[in-house]
Design an enzyme around this catalytic site. Structure first.
Site, PDB file in Angstrom:
ATOM      1  N   MET A   8      39.265  82.582  32.068  1.00 19.18           N
ATOM      2  CA  MET A   8      39.793  82.661  33.398  1.00 19.18           C
ATOM      3  C   MET A   8      40.905  83.437  33.490  1.00 19.18           C
ATOM      4  O   MET A   8      42.129  82.988  33.390  1.00 19.18           O
ATOM      5  CB  MET A   8      39.583  81.631  34.303  1.00 19.18           C
ATOM      6  CG  MET A   8      38.368  80.937  34.722  1.00 19.18           C
ATOM      7  SD  MET A   8      38.534  79.296  35.445  1.00 19.18           S
ATOM      8  CE  MET A   8      38.845  79.884  36.795  1.00 19.18           C
ATOM      9  N   GLU A   9      40.858  84.850  33.869  1.00 24.06           N
ATOM     10  CA  GLU A   9      42.259  85.809  33.577  1.00 24.06           C
ATOM     11  C   GLU A   9      42.897  85.005  35.024  1.00 24.06           C
ATOM     12  O   GLU A   9      42.792  85.017  35.913  1.00 24.06           O
ATOM     13  CB  GLU A   9      41.599  87.035  34.157  1.00 24.06           C
ATOM     14  CG  GLU A   9      42.850  88.141  34.171  1.00 24.06           C
ATOM     15  CD  GLU A   9      43.054  89.035  35.254  1.00 24.06           C
ATOM     16  OE1 GLU A   9      42.110  88.951  36.201  1.00 24.06           O
ATOM     17  OE2 GLU A   9      43.883  89.793  35.112  1.00 24.06           O
ATOM     18  N   GLN A  68      38.417  87.497  23.915  1.00 24.90           N
ATOM     19  CA  GLN A  68      37.490  88.500  24.746  1.00 24.90           C
ATOM     20  C   GLN A  68      37.953  89.886  24.774  1.00 24.90           C
ATOM     21  O   GLN A  68      39.220  89.851  25.276  1.00 24.90           O
ATOM     22  CB  GLN A  68      37.305  87.609  26.292  1.00 24.90           C
ATOM     23  CG  GLN A  68      36.160  88.514  26.702  1.00 24.90           C
ATOM     24  CD  GLN A  68      35.806  87.822  28.143  1.00 24.90           C
ATOM     25  OE1 GLN A  68      36.753  87.886  29.209  1.00 24.90           O
ATOM     26  NE2 GLN A  68      34.807  87.227  28.296  1.00 24.90           N
ATOM     27  N   CYS A  98      32.748  90.895  34.776  1.00 25.63           N
ATOM     28  CA  CYS A  98      34.113  91.055  35.736  1.00 25.63           C
ATOM     29  C   CYS A  98      33.740  91.639  36.868  1.00 25.63           C
ATOM     30  O   CYS A  98      33.395  92.962  36.759  1.00 25.63           O
ATOM     31  CB  CYS A  98      35.289  91.535  34.998  1.00 25.63           C
ATOM     32  SG  CYS A  98      36.630  91.548  35.962  1.00 25.63           S
ATOM     33  N   ASN A 199      26.226  79.257  32.675  1.00 31.16           N
ATOM     34  CA  ASN A 199      27.428  79.088  33.163  1.00 31.16           C
ATOM     35  C   ASN A 199      27.230  79.250  34.910  1.00 31.16           C
ATOM     36  O   ASN A 199      26.605  80.132  35.255  1.00 31.16           O
ATOM     37  CB  ASN A 199      28.397  80.093  32.730  1.00 31.16           C
ATOM     38  CG  ASN A 199      29.765  80.407  33.405  1.00 31.16           C
ATOM     39  OD1 ASN A 199      29.954  81.273  34.025  1.00 31.16           O
ATOM     40  ND2 ASN A 199      30.558  79.354  33.634  1.00 31.16           N
ATOM     41  N   GLY A 223      34.053  76.578  33.943  1.00 28.39           N
ATOM     42  CA  GLY A 223      35.241  77.182  34.554  1.00 28.39           C
ATOM     43  C   GLY A 223      36.027  76.448  35.731  1.00 28.39           C
ATOM     44  O   GLY A 223      36.732  75.260  35.242  1.00 28.39           O
TER      45      GLY A 223
HETATM   46  C1  LIG Z   1      40.406  83.391  38.592  1.00 31.46           C
HETATM   47  C2  LIG Z   1      38.890  83.818  37.867  1.00 31.46           C
HETATM   48  C3  LIG Z   1      39.220  84.581  36.612  1.00 31.46           C
HETATM   49  C4  LIG Z   1      37.961  85.034  35.636  1.00 31.46           C
HETATM   50  N1  LIG Z   1      38.305  85.467  34.524  1.00 31.46           N
HETATM   51  C5  LIG Z   1      37.438  85.887  33.776  1.00 31.46           C
HETATM   52  C6  LIG Z   1      37.680  86.412  32.317  1.00 31.46           C
HETATM   53  O1  LIG Z   1      38.721  86.752  31.942  1.00 31.46           O
HETATM   54  N2  LIG Z   1      36.536  86.868  31.721  1.00 31.46           N
HETATM   55  C7  LIG Z   1      35.224  86.513  31.923  1.00 31.46           C
HETATM   56  O2  LIG Z   1      34.177  86.559  31.279  1.00 31.46           O
HETATM   57  N3  LIG Z   1      35.121  85.687  33.172  1.00 31.46           N
HETATM   58  C8  LIG Z   1      35.999  85.402  33.920  1.00 31.46           C
HETATM   59  N4  LIG Z   1      35.861  84.619  35.145  1.00 31.46           N
HETATM   60  C9  LIG Z   1      34.413  84.089  35.330  1.00 31.46           C
HETATM   61  C10 LIG Z   1      34.387  82.681  34.711  1.00 31.46           C
HETATM   62  O3  LIG Z   1      34.503  82.613  33.339  1.00 31.46           O
HETATM   63  C11 LIG Z   1      33.103  81.929  34.984  1.00 31.46           C
HETATM   64  O4  LIG Z   1      31.940  82.997  34.607  1.00 31.46           O
HETATM   65  C12 LIG Z   1      32.740  81.798  36.465  1.00 31.46           C
HETATM   66  O5  LIG Z   1      34.161  81.351  37.614  1.00 31.46           O
HETATM   67  C13 LIG Z   1      31.704  80.833  36.979  1.00 31.46           C
HETATM   68  O6  LIG Z   1      31.745  79.723  36.163  1.00 31.46           O
HETATM   69  P1  LIG Z   1      32.414  78.411  36.979  1.00 31.46           P
HETATM   70  O7  LIG Z   1      31.544  78.165  38.552  1.00 31.46           O
HETATM   71  O8  LIG Z   1      32.137  77.127  36.186  1.00 31.46           O
HETATM   72  O9  LIG Z   1      33.830  78.635  37.477  1.00 31.46           O
HETATM   73  C14 LIG Z   1      36.890  84.235  35.815  1.00 31.46           C
HETATM   74  C15 LIG Z   1      36.646  83.485  37.027  1.00 31.46           C
HETATM   75  C16 LIG Z   1      37.473  83.170  37.984  1.00 31.46           C
HETATM   76  C17 LIG Z   1      37.424  82.470  39.148  1.00 31.46           C
END
Ligand SMILES: Cc1cc2nc3c(=O)[nH]c(=O)nc-3n(C[C@H](O)[C@H](O)[C@H](O)COP(=O)(O)O)c2cc1C
Length: 323
Positions: A8-9, A68, A98, A199, A223
Protein backbone atom coordinates in the site's frame (compact mmCIF):
# COMPACT_ATOMS: atom_id res chain seq x y z
CA UNK A 1 -2.60 -21.66 3.54
CA UNK A 2 -0.78 -18.34 3.42
CA UNK A 3 -1.71 -14.81 4.39
CA UNK A 4 0.22 -11.98 2.76
CA UNK A 5 0.33 -8.30 3.72
CA UNK A 6 -0.71 -6.19 0.71
CA UNK A 7 1.49 -3.44 -0.70
CA UNK A 8 0.00 0.00 0.00
CA UNK A 9 1.79 3.06 -1.32
CA UNK A 10 2.09 5.83 1.24
CA UNK A 11 0.79 3.56 4.01
CA UNK A 12 2.58 0.23 4.38
CA UNK A 13 6.22 1.26 4.68
CA UNK A 14 8.82 -0.80 6.50
CA UNK A 15 7.82 0.31 10.02
CA UNK A 16 4.25 -0.82 9.37
CA UNK A 17 5.53 -4.10 7.90
CA UNK A 18 7.61 -4.60 11.04
CA UNK A 19 4.72 -3.85 13.42
CA UNK A 20 2.16 -6.00 11.58
CA UNK A 21 4.45 -8.98 11.06
CA UNK A 22 5.43 -8.88 14.76
CA UNK A 23 1.76 -9.08 15.69
CA UNK A 24 1.70 -12.31 13.73
CA UNK A 25 -0.11 -14.56 11.30
CA UNK A 26 1.59 -13.15 8.20
CA UNK A 27 3.63 -15.24 5.77
CA UNK A 28 4.97 -12.49 3.55
CA UNK A 29 4.88 -8.82 2.60
CA UNK A 30 5.26 -6.75 -0.54
CA UNK A 31 6.83 -3.28 -0.61
CA UNK A 32 5.10 -0.20 -1.98
CA UNK A 33 5.65 0.01 -5.72
CA UNK A 34 8.91 1.43 -7.03
CA UNK A 35 8.29 3.33 -10.25
CA UNK A 36 10.56 2.38 -13.17
CA UNK A 37 10.79 4.64 -16.23
CA UNK A 38 13.84 4.38 -18.49
CA UNK A 39 16.75 4.55 -16.12
CA UNK A 40 18.53 2.13 -13.89
CA UNK A 41 17.56 3.33 -10.42
CA UNK A 42 20.23 4.05 -7.81
CA UNK A 43 20.52 1.91 -4.67
CA UNK A 44 19.22 4.74 -2.48
CA UNK A 45 15.82 4.55 -4.21
CA UNK A 46 15.57 0.78 -3.74
CA UNK A 47 16.72 1.14 -0.13
CA UNK A 48 14.16 3.86 0.60
CA UNK A 49 11.30 1.52 -0.34
CA UNK A 50 12.91 -1.71 0.83
CA UNK A 51 15.37 -1.18 3.69
CA UNK A 52 14.88 -4.90 4.32
CA UNK A 53 17.40 -5.38 1.45
CA UNK A 54 20.00 -4.94 4.20
CA UNK A 55 18.63 -7.79 6.28
CA UNK A 56 18.17 -10.65 3.85
CA UNK A 57 14.91 -9.15 2.57
CA UNK A 58 13.13 -10.10 5.76
CA UNK A 59 11.30 -7.98 8.31
CA UNK A 60 12.97 -7.94 11.74
CA UNK A 61 10.89 -10.97 12.79
CA UNK A 62 12.01 -12.93 9.71
CA UNK A 63 8.98 -12.53 7.43
CA UNK A 64 10.00 -12.43 3.74
CA UNK A 65 9.51 -9.19 1.81
CA UNK A 66 9.07 -9.04 -1.96
CA UNK A 67 10.07 -5.86 -3.74
CA UNK A 68 7.44 -4.48 -6.11
CA UNK A 69 8.24 -2.72 -9.40
CA UNK A 70 5.81 -0.77 -11.55
CA UNK A 71 6.54 0.26 -15.11
CA UNK A 72 5.45 -0.14 -18.71
CA UNK A 73 8.67 -0.99 -20.58
CA UNK A 74 10.07 -4.51 -20.52
CA UNK A 75 13.75 -3.65 -20.83
CA UNK A 76 14.06 -1.09 -18.02
CA UNK A 77 11.89 -3.32 -15.83
CA UNK A 78 14.24 -6.25 -16.47
CA UNK A 79 17.37 -4.17 -15.85
CA UNK A 80 16.01 -2.82 -12.56
CA UNK A 81 14.77 -6.21 -11.41
CA UNK A 82 18.21 -7.69 -11.94
CA UNK A 83 19.77 -4.72 -10.18
CA UNK A 84 17.46 -5.34 -7.24
CA UNK A 85 18.44 -9.00 -7.09
CA UNK A 86 22.10 -7.99 -7.12
CA UNK A 87 21.33 -5.74 -4.15
CA UNK A 88 19.77 -8.65 -2.27
CA UNK A 89 16.10 -8.91 -3.33
CA UNK A 90 14.83 -12.46 -2.87
CA UNK A 91 11.62 -12.06 -4.89
CA UNK A 92 10.28 -9.50 -7.37
CA UNK A 93 6.61 -8.55 -7.62
CA UNK A 94 5.23 -6.68 -10.65
CA UNK A 95 2.33 -4.25 -10.33
CA UNK A 96 -0.49 -4.35 -12.89
CA UNK A 97 -3.20 -2.98 -10.64
CA UNK A 98 -2.42 0.62 -9.74
CA UNK A 99 -5.37 2.86 -10.69
CA UNK A 100 -3.60 6.22 -10.15
CA UNK A 101 -4.03 8.72 -13.02
CA UNK A 102 -0.37 9.75 -13.02
CA UNK A 103 0.73 6.10 -13.24
CA UNK A 104 -1.86 5.12 -15.88
CA UNK A 105 -1.09 8.17 -18.03
CA UNK A 106 2.46 6.82 -18.32
CA UNK A 107 0.98 3.45 -19.29
CA UNK A 108 1.88 1.75 -16.03
CA UNK A 109 -0.23 -0.14 -13.50
CA UNK A 110 -3.80 -1.20 -14.28
CA UNK A 111 -3.94 0.31 -17.78
CA UNK A 112 -1.62 -2.49 -18.97
CA UNK A 113 -4.52 -4.88 -18.38
CA UNK A 114 -6.04 -3.53 -21.61
CA UNK A 115 -3.19 -5.24 -23.47
CA UNK A 116 -2.41 -8.71 -22.07
CA UNK A 117 0.46 -9.05 -24.56
CA UNK A 118 2.21 -6.12 -22.83
CA UNK A 119 1.65 -7.76 -19.45
CA UNK A 120 3.25 -10.86 -20.96
CA UNK A 121 6.25 -8.96 -22.39
CA UNK A 122 7.06 -7.21 -19.13
CA UNK A 123 6.86 -10.37 -17.01
CA UNK A 124 8.78 -12.40 -19.59
CA UNK A 125 11.59 -9.81 -19.76
CA UNK A 126 11.89 -9.76 -15.96
CA UNK A 127 11.64 -13.54 -15.66
CA UNK A 128 14.40 -14.00 -18.28
CA UNK A 129 16.63 -11.41 -16.61
CA UNK A 130 16.66 -12.67 -13.02
CA UNK A 131 18.05 -16.01 -11.81
CA UNK A 132 15.61 -18.88 -11.92
CA UNK A 133 15.64 -19.33 -8.13
CA UNK A 134 14.26 -15.79 -7.65
CA UNK A 135 10.44 -15.87 -7.74
CA UNK A 136 8.82 -13.36 -10.05
CA UNK A 137 5.22 -12.69 -9.05
CA UNK A 138 2.51 -10.45 -10.46
CA UNK A 139 -0.44 -8.58 -9.01
CA UNK A 140 -3.38 -7.74 -11.25
CA UNK A 141 -6.94 -6.48 -11.06
CA UNK A 142 -9.71 -8.21 -13.04
CA UNK A 143 -9.47 -5.67 -15.85
CA UNK A 144 -9.42 -1.98 -16.67
CA UNK A 145 -12.79 -0.63 -17.92
CA UNK A 146 -14.58 -3.86 -17.03
CA UNK A 147 -13.77 -7.36 -15.81
CA UNK A 148 -13.91 -9.17 -19.15
CA UNK A 149 -10.15 -9.46 -19.70
CA UNK A 150 -9.44 -11.28 -16.44
CA UNK A 151 -8.64 -14.64 -17.94
CA UNK A 152 -6.54 -13.27 -20.81
CA UNK A 153 -4.40 -11.40 -18.31
CA UNK A 154 -4.16 -14.34 -15.91
CA UNK A 155 -3.08 -16.60 -18.77
CA UNK A 156 -0.52 -14.02 -19.91
CA UNK A 157 0.96 -13.92 -16.39
CA UNK A 158 1.41 -17.68 -16.30
CA UNK A 159 2.62 -18.01 -19.90
CA UNK A 160 5.31 -15.39 -19.24
CA UNK A 161 6.74 -17.58 -16.49
CA UNK A 162 5.53 -15.87 -13.31
CA UNK A 163 5.72 -18.04 -10.22
CA UNK A 164 2.57 -16.70 -8.56
CA UNK A 165 -0.35 -14.41 -9.27
CA UNK A 166 -2.26 -12.20 -6.84
CA UNK A 167 -5.66 -11.01 -8.01
CA UNK A 168 -7.36 -7.95 -6.57
CA UNK A 169 -10.89 -9.01 -7.46
CA UNK A 170 -12.11 -5.77 -9.08
CA UNK A 171 -11.51 -3.81 -12.27
CA UNK A 172 -9.74 -0.47 -12.28
CA UNK A 173 -13.12 1.24 -12.81
CA UNK A 174 -14.55 -0.66 -9.81
CA UNK A 175 -11.92 1.25 -7.79
CA UNK A 176 -12.10 0.27 -4.12
CA UNK A 177 -15.89 0.08 -3.98
CA UNK A 178 -17.37 -3.06 -2.41
CA UNK A 179 -18.01 -5.78 -3.32
CA UNK A 180 -14.95 -7.68 -4.46
CA UNK A 181 -15.81 -10.23 -7.14
CA UNK A 182 -14.03 -13.23 -5.62
CA UNK A 183 -15.77 -15.81 -7.83
CA UNK A 184 -13.66 -14.73 -10.85
CA UNK A 185 -10.64 -15.97 -8.92
CA UNK A 186 -12.17 -19.45 -8.76
CA UNK A 187 -12.13 -19.52 -12.60
CA UNK A 188 -8.51 -18.39 -12.65
CA UNK A 189 -7.54 -20.99 -10.04
CA UNK A 190 -9.24 -23.69 -12.08
CA UNK A 191 -7.27 -22.73 -15.17
CA UNK A 192 -3.77 -21.80 -13.93
CA UNK A 193 -1.17 -24.15 -12.51
CA UNK A 194 0.72 -21.48 -10.53
CA UNK A 195 -0.50 -20.47 -7.04
CA UNK A 196 -3.17 -17.76 -7.09
CA UNK A 197 -3.65 -15.44 -4.11
CA UNK A 198 -7.04 -13.78 -3.58
CA UNK A 199 -7.20 -10.12 -2.58
CA UNK A 200 -9.82 -7.48 -1.89
CA UNK A 201 -12.38 -6.60 0.75
CA UNK A 202 -11.40 -9.07 3.49
CA UNK A 203 -12.09 -7.23 6.76
CA UNK A 204 -13.11 -10.07 9.08
CA UNK A 205 -12.68 -13.82 9.67
CA UNK A 206 -16.13 -14.28 8.11
CA UNK A 207 -15.05 -12.36 4.99
CA UNK A 208 -12.00 -14.63 4.76
CA UNK A 209 -14.19 -17.74 4.91
CA UNK A 210 -16.57 -16.37 2.26
CA UNK A 211 -13.64 -15.40 0.05
CA UNK A 212 -12.19 -18.94 0.32
CA UNK A 213 -15.52 -20.44 -0.59
CA UNK A 214 -16.18 -18.14 -3.56
CA UNK A 215 -12.60 -18.10 -4.86
CA UNK A 216 -12.07 -21.83 -4.33
CA UNK A 217 -8.75 -21.45 -2.50
CA UNK A 218 -7.18 -20.49 0.81
CA UNK A 219 -4.25 -18.13 0.10
CA UNK A 220 -5.11 -14.47 0.58
CA UNK A 221 -3.55 -11.03 0.68
CA UNK A 222 -4.90 -8.50 3.19
CA UNK A 223 -4.58 -4.74 2.91
CA UNK A 224 -6.98 -2.32 4.56
CA UNK A 225 -8.45 -5.12 6.68
CA UNK A 226 -5.12 -5.54 8.46
CA UNK A 227 -4.80 -1.83 9.10
CA UNK A 228 -8.23 -1.75 10.70
CA UNK A 229 -7.61 -4.99 12.66
CA UNK A 230 -3.85 -5.40 12.97
CA UNK A 231 -4.29 -8.95 14.31
CA UNK A 232 -6.69 -10.12 11.57
CA UNK A 233 -4.17 -12.62 10.13
CA UNK A 234 -3.54 -14.06 13.61
CA UNK A 235 -7.28 -14.25 14.23
CA UNK A 236 -7.91 -16.09 10.94
CA UNK A 237 -5.19 -18.63 11.70
CA UNK A 238 -6.46 -19.18 15.26
CA UNK A 239 -9.93 -19.76 13.86
CA UNK A 240 -8.64 -22.31 11.34
CA UNK A 241 -6.77 -24.10 14.14
CA UNK A 242 -9.91 -24.14 16.34
CA UNK A 243 -8.11 -22.05 18.96
CA UNK A 244 -9.83 -19.54 21.22
CA UNK A 245 -8.82 -16.03 20.29
CA UNK A 246 -9.07 -12.69 22.09
CA UNK A 247 -8.65 -9.80 19.65
CA UNK A 248 -6.23 -7.00 20.50
CA UNK A 249 -7.78 -4.45 22.84
CA UNK A 250 -7.79 -0.70 22.31
CA UNK A 251 -5.06 -0.17 24.97
CA UNK A 252 -2.84 -2.62 23.06
CA UNK A 253 -3.60 -0.88 19.77
CA UNK A 254 -2.98 2.55 21.29
CA UNK A 255 0.41 1.40 22.61
CA UNK A 256 1.26 0.00 19.17
CA UNK A 257 0.30 3.30 17.56
CA UNK A 258 2.41 5.27 20.01
CA UNK A 259 5.43 3.07 19.19
CA UNK A 260 4.77 3.75 15.51
CA UNK A 261 4.49 7.48 16.19
CA UNK A 262 7.79 7.54 18.12
CA UNK A 263 9.59 5.56 15.42
CA UNK A 264 8.38 7.65 12.52
CA UNK A 265 8.31 11.16 13.99
CA UNK A 266 11.97 11.89 13.19
CA UNK A 267 11.38 10.97 9.53
CA UNK A 268 8.93 13.74 8.70
CA UNK A 269 9.14 17.49 8.87
CA UNK A 270 7.52 18.86 12.01
CA UNK A 271 4.33 20.00 10.27
CA UNK A 272 3.64 16.50 8.93
CA UNK A 273 4.73 14.52 11.94
CA UNK A 274 1.27 13.26 12.92
CA UNK A 275 -0.01 12.52 9.43
CA UNK A 276 0.86 8.84 9.29
CA UNK A 277 -0.73 8.19 12.69
CA UNK A 278 -3.87 10.09 11.66
CA UNK A 279 -4.02 8.01 8.48
CA UNK A 280 -3.76 4.74 10.42
CA UNK A 281 -6.40 5.94 12.91
CA UNK A 282 -8.86 6.36 10.03
CA UNK A 283 -8.47 2.66 9.23
CA UNK A 284 -8.61 1.65 12.91
CA UNK A 285 -11.83 3.64 13.38
CA UNK A 286 -13.66 0.98 11.42
CA UNK A 287 -13.01 -1.54 14.18
CA UNK A 288 -12.24 0.49 17.33
CA UNK A 289 -14.68 3.28 18.32
CA UNK A 290 -11.94 4.69 20.58
CA UNK A 291 -9.84 5.32 17.45
CA UNK A 292 -12.52 7.74 16.22
CA UNK A 293 -12.43 9.60 19.52
CA UNK A 294 -8.64 9.75 19.46
CA UNK A 295 -8.65 10.92 15.84
CA UNK A 296 -11.01 13.77 16.76
CA UNK A 297 -8.61 14.72 19.57
CA UNK A 298 -5.51 14.86 17.37
CA UNK A 299 -6.80 15.78 13.92
CA UNK A 300 -5.87 19.48 14.20
CA UNK A 301 -2.70 18.95 16.24
CA UNK A 302 0.45 19.46 14.27
CA UNK A 303 3.37 19.89 16.63
CA UNK A 304 5.24 17.01 18.28
CA UNK A 305 4.52 18.38 21.76
CA UNK A 306 0.75 18.62 21.11
CA UNK A 307 0.70 15.12 19.69
CA UNK A 308 2.76 13.78 22.58
CA UNK A 309 0.29 15.28 25.06
CA UNK A 310 -2.65 13.69 23.22
CA UNK A 311 -0.94 10.31 23.25
CA UNK A 312 -0.13 10.60 26.96
CA UNK A 313 -3.78 11.43 27.70
CA UNK A 314 -5.00 8.51 25.59
CA UNK A 315 -2.51 6.09 27.18
CA UNK A 316 -3.43 7.31 30.67
CA UNK A 317 -7.11 6.70 29.87
CA UNK A 318 -6.16 3.21 28.69
CA UNK A 319 -4.28 2.40 31.88
CA UNK A 320 -7.23 3.72 33.92
CA UNK A 321 -9.41 1.18 32.09
CA UNK A 322 -6.90 -1.59 32.79
CA UNK A 323 -6.92 -0.92 36.57
C1 LIG B 1 -3.63 3.57 -0.16
C2 LIG B 1 -3.42 2.35 -1.03
C3 LIG B 1 -2.19 2.17 -1.64
C4 LIG B 1 -1.97 1.02 -2.45
N1 LIG B 1 -0.73 0.83 -3.01
C5 LIG B 1 -0.49 -0.29 -3.74
C6 LIG B 1 0.81 -0.58 -4.27
O1 LIG B 1 1.80 0.15 -4.05
N2 LIG B 1 0.96 -1.71 -5.01
C7 LIG B 1 -0.09 -2.57 -5.26
O2 LIG B 1 0.10 -3.59 -5.94
N3 LIG B 1 -1.31 -2.34 -4.75
C8 LIG B 1 -1.53 -1.24 -4.00
N4 LIG B 1 -2.76 -1.03 -3.44
C9 LIG B 1 -3.81 -2.05 -3.59
C10 LIG B 1 -3.78 -3.04 -2.40
O3 LIG B 1 -2.58 -3.79 -2.40
C11 LIG B 1 -4.96 -4.02 -2.45
O4 LIG B 1 -4.92 -4.69 -3.68
C12 LIG B 1 -6.31 -3.30 -2.30
O5 LIG B 1 -6.29 -2.36 -1.24
C13 LIG B 1 -7.46 -4.32 -2.06
O6 LIG B 1 -7.18 -5.10 -0.91
P1 LIG B 1 -7.88 -4.78 0.52
O7 LIG B 1 -9.36 -4.71 0.28
O8 LIG B 1 -7.45 -5.95 1.38
O9 LIG B 1 -7.35 -3.45 0.98
C14 LIG B 1 -3.02 0.09 -2.65
C15 LIG B 1 -4.25 0.30 -2.02
C16 LIG B 1 -4.47 1.40 -1.23
C17 LIG B 1 -5.81 1.58 -0.55
Amino acid sequence: MRIMLAPMEGVVEHHVRDILTRIGGLDGCVTEFIRVTDQKLPYKVFYKFAPELESGCNTPNGTPVRVQLLGSKPEPMAINALELVNYGAKAIDLNFGCPAKTVNSHEGGACLLRTPDRVYSIIKAVRDAVPVEIPVTAKIRLGYEDRSSYMDNARAVEAAGANELTVHARSKVDGYKPPAYWHYIADIRAELKIPVVANGEIWTVEDYLRCCEQSAGVDVMLGRGLLSRPDLARHIKAHLNNEDYTPLTWPEICTMLYDYYRLTTPLYCERNCGNRVKQWLMYLSRQYPQATVFFEAIKRKTTPSELETCFQDALAACSAIRQ
